[in-house]
Design an enzyme around this catalytic site. Structure first.
Site, PDB file in Angstrom:
ATOM      1  N   THR A 215     101.949 -58.009  58.003  1.00  0.00           N
ATOM      2  CA  THR A 215     102.852 -58.318  56.891  1.00  0.00           C
ATOM      3  C   THR A 215     104.259 -58.605  57.413  1.00  0.00           C
ATOM      4  O   THR A 215     104.944 -59.502  56.899  1.00  0.00           O
ATOM      5  CB  THR A 215     102.843 -57.151  55.878  1.00  0.00           C
ATOM      6  OG1 THR A 215     101.511 -57.053  55.354  1.00  0.00           O
ATOM      7  CG2 THR A 215     103.800 -57.378  54.724  1.00  0.00           C
ATOM      8  N   CYS A 269      91.328 -55.886  58.060  1.00  0.00           N
ATOM      9  CA  CYS A 269      92.321 -55.882  56.975  1.00  0.00           C
ATOM     10  C   CYS A 269      91.730 -55.323  55.683  1.00  0.00           C
ATOM     11  O   CYS A 269      92.457 -54.849  54.834  1.00  0.00           O
ATOM     12  CB  CYS A 269      92.851 -57.293  56.760  1.00  0.00           C
ATOM     13  SG  CYS A 269      91.525 -58.484  56.544  1.00  0.00           S
ATOM     14  N   GLU A 362      99.343 -49.190  57.106  1.00  0.00           N
ATOM     15  CA  GLU A 362      98.108 -49.728  57.684  1.00  0.00           C
ATOM     16  C   GLU A 362      98.002 -49.227  59.132  1.00  0.00           C
ATOM     17  O   GLU A 362      98.841 -49.549  59.965  1.00  0.00           O
ATOM     18  CB  GLU A 362      98.135 -51.253  57.665  1.00  0.00           C
ATOM     19  CG  GLU A 362      96.844 -51.853  58.180  1.00  0.00           C
ATOM     20  CD  GLU A 362      96.877 -53.381  58.221  1.00  0.00           C
ATOM     21  OE1 GLU A 362      97.864 -53.945  58.719  1.00  0.00           O
ATOM     22  OE2 GLU A 362      95.904 -53.998  57.761  1.00  0.00           O
TER      23      GLU A 362
END
Ligand code: NAD
Length: 462
Positions: A215, A269, A362
């Site tokens: 991101t 992901c 993440e």
């Protein structure tokens, strides 16, 4: 002065052994310039082909990939540490994507819209030269997600693979030539993101960037594309929820949970890394989950029996390990090989605070958290308590609840009583900071076209 030196080559390591398996030249800005000029020249002829001829060449490309599935899969094992079973599936996915995109070529039509006084038609035109910037976690399929529909829609593609995983991309470009695709229509630019990747993003003759990656880099690329109003598709990070209700088939939910966050060593992901379990069945679920996690075979990715291989690099292993030094209690931990290789054991943490770093960031490794919830509203609140919105699962036997929760969770790809997220014929992409735009599915080709509307007056000039 070191920062001023542009790297001329990258060593590609086998993540299971740390051995150098290849050395690949790193593209410079000048290489990108040359490739863009070559691509622009090739694209004009490619776009002018009859749709049936372009489709035929793409089908031939798919057939050549099919003849090389085993070779491509072995390369993916070597450079990315993927299990051989997964790697074969990934090479097959490239073949299927090319076939599917070829099927769309003859169906890529404009419209005729009724307008008084004339004839109004829309024409779909290719964008021109497209840059596809791919990550290391699924080097082959993700390269193809952007490349196949872009080529099918009449564009030329410049593919920038990740520094650590350039080998399958280079081989695919060679196979494209073998299949008869024109020279220049698919070129691979291995090299550093900040050099080759950035040069693609900034190049005025590159009409669109398809970026898959973190991101943080995605935000930088979007800002640079904004400067030129350049089209951009972003497939970014995730922190997906796996919501297990008390009314679910608990045995099935617990049996499926491990590979939903351990597949590809968690470097996925779509990994369901936040396991949210209704409090009344929380302890029973953990009892069922523990043996299932411990049964996952971690080891040599080339061995057919292995379910989980190594992480991609020492940097990634250290990043993942840092989440365990925060002091969050460990609920379950499996085993991983010692010695050479970037290994990390399957791990489930039980944070008391749902806002703990490991519960919101993440991790991109084989680490999940288990968090209890009270009722449906609480489950939805927790599932949405993240900046990401890529995928997620809902386990329940109540159909009404499955529909209500699917509608309430802000994520692009949800599955009920399943962890399946990706099919090349259905759309894929993220809500919130997980991305922008959609790939795959029936509209994949249209995303690589510009719509022109032409009105032709039927009024007589006299
Ligand atoms: P990354 O952002 O570090 O790199 C991705 C690609 O971008 C690489 O090719 C890299 O060289 C290039 N790059 C880096 N900096 C750049 C810059 N300044 N300009 C242009 N290009 C640049 O990501 P990664 O670590 O390779 O991949 C892991 C990330 O990808 C995870 O966050 C994961 O969730 C995400 N991902 C998302 C999806 C999805 O479909 N949403 C799929 C796979 C991976």
């Amino acid at each position: 002065m070191r920062n001023a030196v542009t790297l001329l080559e990258h060593h590609v390591l086998n993540p299971a052994t740390e051995e150098v398996v290849a050395t690949v030249a790193a593209s410079t800005e000048a290489d990108v310039d040359t490739a863009v000029a070559k691509a622009a020249k090739a694209q004009a002829g490619w776009a002018a082909l009859a749709p049936a001829d372009r489709a035929r060449l793409l089908r031939r490309f798919a057939a050549v990939v099919d003849e090389h599935i085993e070779e491509l899969a072995r390369l993916e094992v070597l450079e990315a540490g993927h299990t051989i079973g997964n790697a074969r599936w990934e090479a097959g996915n490239v073949r299927d994507l090319l076939d599917y995109a070829a099927g769309g070529v003859e169906r890529l039509n404009g419209r005729q819209i009724p307008v008084p006084g004339g004839l109004d038609i829309t024409i779909l035109e290719p964008l021109g030269v497209v840059g596809v910037i791919a990550p290391w976690n699924f080097p082959m399929p993700i390269a193809a997600w952007g490349t196949a529909p872009a080529l099918a829609a009449g564009n030329a593609v410049l593919l920038k693979p990740a520094e650590t995983t350039p080998l399958t991309a280079l081989r695919l470009a060679g196979l494209a030539l073998e299949a008869g695709l024109p020279e220049g229509i698919l070129q691979v630019l291995p090299g550093a993101g900040k050099v080759a990747g950035n040069a693609l993003v900034e190049h005025p003759a590159v009409a669109k960037i398809v970026f898959t990656g973190s991101t943080s880099v995605g935000k930088q690329i979007m800002a640079k594309c904004a400067d030129r109003v350049k089209r951009v598709t972003l497939e970014l990070g995730g922190k997906s929820a796996n919501v297990v209700f008390a009314d679910s088939d608990l045995e099935s939910a617990a049996a499926a949970a491990p590979m939903s966050f351990l597949d590809n060593a968690g470097q996925d992901c779509c990994a369901r890394t936040r396991i949210l379990v209704q409090r009344s069945v929380h302890d029973r679920f953990l009892e069922l989950l523990e043996p299932a996690v411990r049964a996952v075979v971690v080891g040599d990715p080339a061995d057919e029996r292995t379910a989980m291989g190594p992480l991609i690099s020492a940097v990634q292993r250290d990043r993942v390990a840092s989440y365990l030094s925060d002091g969050v209690p460990v609920a379950i931990q499996g085993e991983a090989p010692g010695g050479k290789g970037f290994w990390f054991p399957p791990t489930v943490l039980a944070p008391e605070d749902p806002g703990a770093r490991v519960a919101v960031e993440e991790v991109f490794g084989p680490v999940a958290v288990v968090i209890p919830f009270e009722d449906e509203a609480d489950a939805v609140r927790l599932a949405n308590a993240t900046d990401y919105g890529l995928s997620g699962s809902i386990w329940t036997r109540d159909v009404g609840r499955a529909v209500r929760v699917s509608r309430a969770v802000a994520a692009g790809n949800l599955s009920v009583n399943s962890h399946s997220s990706v099919r090349y014929w259905t759309p894929f992409g993220g809500y919130k900071q997980s991305g922008l735009g959609r790939e795959l599915g029936p509209d994949a080709l249209t995303a690589f076209t510009e719509t022109k509307n032409v009105f032709i007056s039927t009024e007589s000039a006299s």
